[in-house]
Design a protein around this motif. Sequence first.
Motif: not given
Length: 194
Positions: A9, A34, A37, A68, A70, A107, A146
Amino acid sequence: MATVGLDKLFYAPITEVATTGDETYGIPVMLAKAMTAELSVELAEATLYADDGASEVVKEFKNGKLTLGVDNIGRNTAQALTGAATDDNGVLISASEDGGNPVAIGFRAKKSNGKYKYIWLYRVKFAVPSTSLSTKGDSITFSTPSIEGTVMRRNKLDKQGKHPWKAEVDEGDKDVLPATINAWYTSVYEPNFK
């Protein structure tokens, strides 16, 4: 083909030409590890009725929403994506007036055949990341941030006179050059129409 993974990402800062608004992209930088997504797209739609039925239907990209998940959003990434600032003591300060600049997001998603689908979203404007925290109980639960962004079309026209919003390619397709895949994260992919 179904995807079974998500990684690599990246984001790339955008600089706009003052007179035209055309974008140029900086060097891609790793955003975070990541986890998820989710991309949803909103379309502008119109139907023309004639002779008691639908005669023409137009569907165009309006905008999208990218969420996203993460592992962590570091201080530098938060500054780049949301416009937050770091004070003299190294503390990240988010203000109500913050509103970071748009960035490109790239990504890849692993497919079930072991190859990858590569994606660049050309213009995404992010909001302040959300965080969900909880106390430790009988079991360990990870809490991760997020971040949600609005996906927009580019200002810059491609050679077909259109405003692209996404580029994607499947590794291993017969007409895809290995050089395209190898260079995916060295710069934001630019459409190549002759």
